[in-house]
Design a protein around this motif. Structure first.
Motif, mmCIF file in Angstrom:
data_model
loop_
_atom_site.group_PDB
_atom_site.id
_atom_site.type_symbol
_atom_site.label_atom_id
_atom_site.label_comp_id
_atom_site.label_asym_id
_atom_site.label_seq_id
_atom_site.Cartn_x
_atom_site.Cartn_y
_atom_site.Cartn_z
ATOM 1 N N LEU A 1 1.076 -1.215 -0.075
ATOM 2 C CA LEU A 1 -0.083 -0.043 0.017
ATOM 3 C C LEU A 1 0.795 1.317 -0.020
ATOM 4 O O LEU A 1 0.508 2.203 -0.775
ATOM 5 N N ILE A 2 1.901 1.270 0.686
ATOM 6 C CA ILE A 2 2.616 2.424 1.043
ATOM 7 C C ILE A 2 3.585 2.448 -0.400
ATOM 8 O O ILE A 2 3.743 3.719 -1.012
ATOM 9 N N HIS A 3 3.951 1.337 -0.938
ATOM 10 C CA HIS A 3 4.588 1.444 -2.484
ATOM 11 C C HIS A 3 3.397 2.056 -3.398
ATOM 12 O O HIS A 3 4.064 3.252 -4.192
ATOM 13 N N ASP A 4 2.254 1.923 -3.429
ATOM 14 C CA ASP A 4 1.251 2.310 -4.540
ATOM 15 C C ASP A 4 1.070 3.771 -4.224
ATOM 16 O O ASP A 4 0.986 4.520 -5.256
ATOM 17 N N ASN B 1 12.250 -6.985 -11.766
ATOM 18 C CA ASN B 1 11.927 -5.615 -11.455
ATOM 19 C C ASN B 1 11.589 -4.968 -12.808
ATOM 20 O O ASN B 1 12.394 -4.529 -13.812
ATOM 21 N N ILE B 2 10.301 -4.778 -12.920
ATOM 22 C CA ILE B 2 9.667 -4.142 -14.435
ATOM 23 C C ILE B 2 9.354 -2.565 -13.939
ATOM 24 O O ILE B 2 8.278 -2.421 -13.304
ATOM 25 N N MET B 3 10.163 -1.790 -14.240
ATOM 26 C CA MET B 3 9.793 -0.327 -14.158
ATOM 27 C C MET B 3 9.451 -0.067 -12.737
ATOM 28 O O MET B 3 8.565 0.809 -12.620
ATOM 29 N N GLY B 4 10.103 -0.298 -12.015
ATOM 30 C CA GLY B 4 9.883 -0.121 -10.532
ATOM 31 C C GLY B 4 9.034 -1.054 -9.704
ATOM 32 O O GLY B 4 8.689 -0.781 -8.637
ATOM 33 N N ASP C 1 6.330 9.635 -6.372
ATOM 34 C CA ASP C 1 7.682 9.845 -5.768
ATOM 35 C C ASP C 1 8.304 8.420 -5.878
ATOM 36 O O ASP C 1 7.542 7.324 -6.380
ATOM 37 N N PRO C 2 9.397 8.008 -5.853
ATOM 38 C CA PRO C 2 9.760 6.726 -5.915
ATOM 39 C C PRO C 2 9.284 5.541 -5.024
ATOM 40 O O PRO C 2 9.083 5.856 -3.797
ATOM 41 N N GLY C 3 8.709 4.360 -5.754
ATOM 42 C CA GLY C 3 8.283 3.394 -5.011
ATOM 43 C C GLY C 3 9.311 2.710 -4.079
ATOM 44 O O GLY C 3 10.722 2.615 -4.431
ATOM 45 N N ASP D 1 11.717 0.151 -5.978
ATOM 46 C CA ASP D 1 12.502 0.692 -7.222
ATOM 47 C C ASP D 1 13.953 0.381 -7.108
ATOM 48 O O ASP D 1 14.651 -0.154 -8.081
ATOM 49 N N ASN D 2 14.507 0.031 -5.999
ATOM 50 C CA ASN D 2 16.013 -0.314 -5.937
ATOM 51 C C ASN D 2 16.064 -1.754 -5.791
ATOM 52 O O ASN D 2 17.217 -2.497 -5.806
ATOM 53 N N PHE D 3 14.955 -2.558 -5.964
ATOM 54 C CA PHE D 3 15.141 -4.087 -5.821
ATOM 55 C C PHE D 3 15.764 -4.570 -7.275
ATOM 56 O O PHE D 3 15.473 -3.908 -8.377
ATOM 57 N N SER D 4 16.692 -5.288 -7.074
ATOM 58 C CA SER D 4 17.179 -6.252 -8.335
ATOM 59 C C SER D 4 16.164 -7.360 -8.830
ATOM 60 O O SER D 4 15.136 -7.458 -7.965
#
Length: 298
Positions: A33-36, A123-126, A43-45, A48-51
């Motif tokens: 939920l916070i990511h969405d 990771n597809i576009m964050g 803002d960056p999800g 975003d930094n996940f491989s």
């Protein structure tokens, strides 16, 4: 659940494991939920930094938590069926060791069914989603194997059958006991306590079905609408889409309600809870003992 009054019961191990995986599921949903919300605010999800490997591991872990929460309820429903219909074999099957073995076996078996996520998620576009090369295969496995079979069809089917048979047997036993006028015997009191524990576990199972059913129905309708691509199905899809978030909120109740079911249905649980949260319990007990010893001496 690990106090003296509960830890010797087999179902306390299931309830402990269920508490762990329900809590993890709620935390995972909060993270999503916070990511969405961050993405909605441009803002960056959080992902975003996940491989690709990180997304695969996280996706696998998140869905295993969902599966374990579902199948632990199935395990409890099955154990209650065995305890009620085969009471003489209860001592062999409904044990603490047996419960631990079943929990570990469930974790290993369900992990095996979700291995495909390690190879098809990246990771597809964050966002952690299916890689294009595996999109069709992943969609089929996720919908038919994970959603319709392991989350929906099999657990709900087993739970409804086991609970229905258990309730039928409890009704028959109470009817026979009423005819024999044994309401106040020692055996009837012990049987009543066992029935209370059984009804508590049945309540957990039925609440699981009730809270998840709306989301499951919505998922099926959406899938049918996307696959058929008919104008009528797309109209239905557009009408029910606003209710998806509401039913998702209802399904969240499944992962948060068990604690309150224990409080409402279990007198022993309430007393143990009072002891657990009693402030300065150890200090007051030791002070009382000192006073008693002092009175004896003087």
């Amino acid at each position: 659940m690990k106090t003296k009054a509960w830890r010797h019961k087999s179902y306390s191990h299931y309830l402990c494991a269920l508490a762990v995986f329900d809590s993890l599921t709620l935390i995972n949903r909060e993270i999503k939920l916070i990511h969405d919300m961050r993405q909605y605010a441009d803002d960056p999800g959080l992902y975003d930094n996940f491989s690709d490997v990180g997304c695969s591991v996280y996706n696998f872990y998140r869905h295993i938590c969902y599966l374990m929460s579902s199948w632990l309820v199935v395990a409890m429903a099955t154990e209650r069926f065995v305890a009620v219909y085969y009471p003489l074999r209860k001592a062999y099957f409904c044990t603490q060791t047996g419960a631990v073995i079943i929990i570990i076996a469930l974790l290993m078996l369900l992990s095996y069914t979700q291995i495909f996520r390690f190879f098809m998620i990246g990771n597809i576009m964050g966002n952690c989603g299916a890689i294009d090369d595996y999109l069709n295969i992943y969609t089929s496995l996720h919908i038919y194997l994970y959603q319709f079979s392991l989350i929906c069809g099999l657990p709900i089917g087993v739970i409804m059958i086991c609970n229905g048979l258990v309730l039928h047997r409890i009704y028959r036993v109470k009817k026979l006991r009423a005819k024999e006028d044994r309401k106040f015997s020692r055996t009837s009191r012990s049987a009543s306590k066992r029935h209370k524990a059984t009804l508590m576990l049945i309540a957990i199972s039925f609440f699981y079905v009730i809270t998840l059913m709306p989301s499951i129905i919505i998922s099926i309708i959406v899938h049918v609408a996307i696959v058929s691509k008919s104008p009528m199905s797309m109209v239905i899809y557009m009408k029910i889409t606003p209710y998806k978030d509401l039913f998702a909120l209802v399904s969240d109740l499944n992962y948060a309600c068990n604690f309150f079911i224990y409080i409402l249905s279990g007198k022993v649980f309430r007393s143990e809870l009072k002891k657990l949260f009693a402030t300065n319990n150890g200090y007051s007990t030791s002070t009382t003992k000192v006073r008693e010893e002092a009175n004896v001496l003087f």
